[in-house]
Scaffold this motif. Structure first.
Motif, mmCIF file in Angstrom:
data_model
loop_
_atom_site.group_PDB
_atom_site.id
_atom_site.type_symbol
_atom_site.label_atom_id
_atom_site.label_comp_id
_atom_site.label_asym_id
_atom_site.label_seq_id
_atom_site.Cartn_x
_atom_site.Cartn_y
_atom_site.Cartn_z
ATOM 1 N N PRO A 18 0.834 -1.233 -0.050
ATOM 2 C CA PRO A 18 -0.010 -0.072 0.043
ATOM 3 C C PRO A 18 0.879 1.444 -0.087
ATOM 4 N N THR A 19 0.716 2.047 -1.075
ATOM 5 C CA THR A 19 1.642 3.242 -1.062
ATOM 6 C C THR A 19 0.610 4.535 -1.389
ATOM 7 N N PHE A 20 -0.660 4.339 -1.170
ATOM 8 C CA PHE A 20 -1.633 5.543 -1.156
ATOM 9 C C PHE A 20 -1.381 6.539 -0.024
ATOM 10 N N TYR A 21 -2.005 7.727 -0.340
ATOM 11 C CA TYR A 21 -2.039 8.552 0.891
ATOM 12 C C TYR A 21 -2.993 9.509 0.925
ATOM 13 N N GLU A 22 -3.350 10.290 1.917
ATOM 14 C CA GLU A 22 -4.417 11.468 1.851
ATOM 15 C C GLU A 22 -4.048 12.235 3.036
ATOM 16 N N LYS A 23 -3.682 13.413 2.955
ATOM 17 C CA LYS A 23 -3.229 14.358 3.813
ATOM 18 C C LYS A 23 -3.872 15.942 3.871
ATOM 19 N N SER A 24 -4.184 16.463 4.766
ATOM 20 C CA SER A 24 -4.716 18.040 4.894
ATOM 21 C C SER A 24 -3.852 18.666 5.963
ATOM 22 N N GLN A 25 -3.687 19.986 5.865
ATOM 23 C CA GLN A 25 -2.954 20.606 6.760
ATOM 24 C C GLN A 25 -3.532 22.117 6.729
ATOM 25 N N ALA A 26 -3.644 22.696 7.775
ATOM 26 C CA ALA A 26 -3.968 24.082 7.965
ATOM 27 C C ALA A 26 -3.527 24.790 9.019
ATOM 28 N N GLY A 27 -3.600 26.132 9.021
ATOM 29 C CA GLY A 27 -3.015 26.847 10.069
ATOM 30 C C GLY A 27 -2.921 28.392 9.768
ATOM 31 N N PHE A 28 -2.675 29.241 10.963
ATOM 32 C CA PHE A 28 -2.481 30.550 10.746
ATOM 33 C C PHE A 28 -1.317 31.246 11.669
ATOM 34 N N ASP A 29 -0.884 32.151 11.328
ATOM 35 C CA ASP A 29 0.307 32.827 12.200
ATOM 36 C C ASP A 29 -0.101 34.425 12.275
ATOM 37 N N TYR A 30 -0.362 34.787 13.479
ATOM 38 C CA TYR A 30 -0.786 36.371 13.819
ATOM 39 C C TYR A 30 0.267 36.916 14.628
ATOM 40 N N ARG A 31 0.764 38.004 14.204
ATOM 41 C CA ARG A 31 1.629 38.925 14.698
ATOM 42 C C ARG A 31 1.419 40.093 14.784
ATOM 43 N N VAL A 32 1.982 41.043 16.023
ATOM 44 C CA VAL A 32 1.638 42.253 16.586
ATOM 45 C C VAL A 32 3.100 43.062 16.600
ATOM 46 N N SER A 33 3.271 43.848 16.021
ATOM 47 C CA SER A 33 4.550 44.747 15.948
ATOM 48 C C SER A 33 4.383 45.813 17.043
ATOM 49 N N HIS A 34 5.292 45.903 18.194
ATOM 50 C CA HIS A 34 5.070 46.964 19.106
ATOM 51 C C HIS A 34 6.595 47.692 19.260
ATOM 52 N N LYS A 35 6.700 48.523 20.413
ATOM 53 C CA LYS A 35 7.966 49.123 20.430
ATOM 54 C C LYS A 35 8.963 48.222 20.872
ATOM 55 N N GLY A 36 10.154 48.069 19.986
ATOM 56 C CA GLY A 36 11.074 47.219 20.565
ATOM 57 C C GLY A 36 11.069 45.756 20.041
ATOM 58 N N GLY A 37 9.964 45.240 19.437
ATOM 59 C CA GLY A 37 9.689 44.098 19.149
ATOM 60 C C GLY A 37 8.475 43.409 18.532
ATOM 61 N N GLU A 38 8.265 42.306 18.752
ATOM 62 C CA GLU A 38 6.900 41.788 18.224
ATOM 63 C C GLU A 38 6.306 40.873 18.905
ATOM 64 N N THR A 39 5.178 40.226 19.024
ATOM 65 C CA THR A 39 4.536 39.234 19.610
ATOM 66 C C THR A 39 3.749 38.400 18.668
#
Length: 345
Positions: free
Chosen positions: A212-233
């Motif tokens: 057996p060499t079949f496959y099924e795969k799903s991926q999802a996601g997000f990245d949220y960033r906030v810039s502030h004085k001196g850096g980011e979160t």
């Protein structure tokens, strides 16, 4: 890519000629010419950058582009990293600085299977002894994967960009559809992505089906960033859903792998110090069996294995001028239950 630190050191060489025995020996020795050679003393940490196709179902395939590296495959979605003859846990892999602990035994869900090539910004291999900051418990180098993060902007209006990717492979009727997009503005940024892949059994050059060499795969996601004085979160979330997939090198095949990975990280500067931190959590559930996707004519030998894992990890770094210190670690819990659906005992 190579990083070097150079220091000058002094090496003294003496050029010796023929010295006659007797009273003139001390005189000739005192007249020896001295040559001083200045040579750089280098400390090299070399990293090779891996490249590959964004439609690959497994990021491990990119390792074939690095000299000395390769892939040991249990199946199409299960690529085990190999470098200079060592593989598995002896070659540490990190994703965005995080150590990924899979749920399945026998490396059915390797660390590199928990991300998609779609959002990989770079994949580098330490060619030699890896630094302490690269990974924990590694003997054969280390692999470092940096994923795409949200891009922020200080514009008052919103702006965005993205990419849509699709692919098809005839040998196993593999289909891929992926997309990602980034929206930024007001010192904030949000990156979202999704990836879906499915394939039938591979066929050899003469038309023989490899099962057996079949496959099924799903991926999802997000990245949220906030810039502030001196850096980011930033806040990141990634979901992996691997459905029915074959692993012909192992006695069982994948029924499913569900994974949720979340992390909160940041960096900022204070009084001449650059500080960085990360706190993450990863949970994975994996079921496999030896009869659904392959022939097993002995009901007494039917097996179902349900494996689960939970990992909490952290990282803290501080740098000032030429000094850099840090601490990181993880705590992982595993649970595995093996049953026979034909035997209620």
């Amino acid at each position: 890519m190579a990083k070097m630190k150079t220091q000058l050191s002094t090496i003294t060489l003496a050029v010796l000629g023929s010295i006659s025995l007797g009273a003139n020996a001390s005189t000739e020795e005192s007249q020896l010419e001295k040559i001083t050679v200045l040579a750089p003393q280098t400390q090299i940490t070399e990293q090779a950058i891996a490249t590959g196709n964004n439609t690959n179902p497994d990021l491990a395939q990119w390792l074939t582009s690095v000299p000395g590296a390769n892939v040991n495959r249990n199946g199409p979605t299960t690529g085990i990293a190999q470098y200079r003859g060592l593989f598995g846990d002896r070659v540490a892999s990190t994703v965005n600085g995080r150590t990924i602990i899979g749920a399945g035994p026998n490396a059915m869900d390797t660390p590199l299977s928990y991300t998609t090539p779609l959002i990989v910004e770079s994949m580098s291999v330490y060619r030699g002894i890896a630094p302490v900051s690269a990974a924990i418990d590694t003997l054969g180098g280390a692999i470092e994967v940096n994923m795409r993060k949200a891009e922020t902007s200080d514009n008052d209006s919103l702006s965005g960009h993205g990419e849509i990717l699709s692919g098809y492979r005839q040998a196993n009727k593999a289909k891929t559809f992926s997309a990602w997009g980034n929206i930024s503005g007001h010192n904030q940024g949000l990156m979202i992505y999704g990836n879906w892949q499915k394939a039938d059994n591979q066929e050899s050059a003469n038309g023989v089906e490899i099962s057996p060499t079949f496959y099924e795969k799903s991926q999802a996601g997000f990245d949220y960033r906030v810039s502030h004085k001196g850096g980011e979160t930033g806040l990141s979330y990634h979901y992996v859903d691997t459905n029915n997939s074959g692993t012909p090198a192992l006695p069982m095949d994948i029924d499913y792998i569900y994974s949720n990975r979340v992390s909160l990280d940041g960096e900022f500067s204070y009084n001449g110090w650059d500080l960085g931190w990360m706190l993450g959590f990863h949970s994975a559930s994996h079921e496999m069996d030896n009869f659904t996707h392959r022939k097993n004519m002995m009901p007494d030998m039917h097996k179902v294995n349900l494996a689960e894992s939970e990992t909490t990890d952290f990282k803290l770094t501080a740098s000032h001028d030429s000094w850099k210190i840090g601490v990181d670690g993880y705590v992982a819990d595993h649970d595995s239950t093996i049953t026979n659906p034909n035997n209620m005992m």
